[in-house]
Design an enzyme around this catalytic site. Structure first.
Site, short mmCIF file in Angstrom:
data_model
loop_
_atom_site.label_atom_id
_atom_site.label_comp_id
_atom_site.label_asym_id
_atom_site.label_seq_id
_atom_site.Cartn_x
_atom_site.Cartn_y
_atom_site.Cartn_z
N SER A 138 0.81 -1.17 0.10
CA SER A 138 0.01 0.11 -0.03
C SER A 138 0.98 1.18 -0.06
O SER A 138 2.24 1.20 0.52
CB SER A 138 -1.03 0.02 1.30
OG SER A 138 -1.75 1.19 1.32
N TYR A 152 -1.73 -1.08 10.54
CA TYR A 152 -1.80 -1.37 9.14
C TYR A 152 -0.69 -0.81 8.57
O TYR A 152 -0.02 -1.52 7.60
CB TYR A 152 -3.19 -0.76 8.68
CG TYR A 152 -3.46 -1.09 7.28
CD1 TYR A 152 -3.92 -2.10 6.73
CD2 TYR A 152 -3.00 0.12 6.37
CE1 TYR A 152 -3.88 -2.37 5.23
CE2 TYR A 152 -3.22 -0.08 4.88
CZ TYR A 152 -3.74 -1.39 4.41
OH TYR A 152 -3.69 -1.39 2.79
#
Length: 259
Positions: A138, A152
């Protein structure tokens, strides 16, 4: 379609919906045999039936499940050429409200799951002296972040570090290891969790003026899985519509003449 993956076998983990489903479908369109693995048994089986893939229920945080998914691909199709570890969770929690158990669960699925997938795939890929190991990373973590995504962000930054180490270790076996870093992608999860106003604010931060599509990410995975990327390893492709580029919010240029 061009048959870029004809004769290849791919295992896509976290594929019941979103990026995983789109990537599995893109691989099938290009001739691959595909096995889907997901912890959502009903949704995963429905997706496999819809797109013409084989399904196995798996929790990628458990190494035995990763081994079972790899074994199914090999026993069904005789080999495993490509593995995509896309499974990930992203609960919104401020650090001050995150418990040790919360932290460990995100680490287990996102980061340990990446290790499990790579290790399980190594043996059959090493035996055939060929493999593509791919991860969904990401831009969140390696480049940017926001409040509520501490765990995350840590996992995605960790995945990028793991990609580089695995690429070095596996290079002698003809295996490449790479990842894709999506920006804001219009998945089912985004549509369910965010309202129209929030989505509009996300779009406003993207120079290309739209959220990415699942297919935008799937096309990047397709390239990395193909023979066209045979000399690429230990890196990631950012798929974000230019989201990382602006220094501030005043990046829009109004055209003054013909383009």
């Amino acid at each position: 379609m061009t048959g870029r993956l004809a004769g290849r076998t791919a295992l896509v983990i976290g594929a019941s919906r979103g990026i995983g489903k789109g990537t599995a479908l893109r691989f099938i369109e290009e001739g691959a045999n595909v096995v889907l693995a997901d912890w959502e048994a009903e949704a995963g089986q429905a997706t496999a039936t819809e797109i013409g893939a084989t399904f196995i229920h798996a929790d990628i945080s458990q190494y035995a499940d990763a081994e079972a998914a790899v074994a199914l691909a090999v026993s069904t199709f005789g080999r495993l050429d490509i593995i995509v570890q896309n499974a990930g969770i992203y609960p919104w929690q401020l650090i001050e409200n995150t418990t040790s158990d919360d932290w460990d669960r995100v680490m287990a699925v996102n980061l340990r799951g990446s290790f499990n997938a790579a290790k399980a795939a190594l043996a059959p890929m090493r035996a055939q002296c060929y493999g593509r190991i791919l991860f969904t990373s990401s831009i969140t973590g390696p480049h940017v972040t926001s409040p509520g995504h501490g765990h995350y962000s840590a996992t995605k930054a960790g995945i990028n570090g793991f990609i580089r180490s695995a690429a070095l270790e596996f290079s002698a076996y003809g295996i490449t290891v790479n990842g894709v870093e999506p920006g804001n992608i219009l998945t089912e999860g985004i549509q369910e969790q965010r309202g129209d106003a929030h989505i509009a604010s996300m779009v406003a931060a993207i120079p290309l003026g739209r959220l990415g599509s699942v297919r935008d990410v799937a096309n990047a995975f397709l390239f990395l899985a193909s023979d066209e990327a045979s000399y690429i390893t230990g890196t990631t492709i950012v798929v974000d519509g230019g989201q990382l580029l602006p220094e501030g919010h005043d990046f829009r240029i109004v055209p003054t003449g013909p383009i």
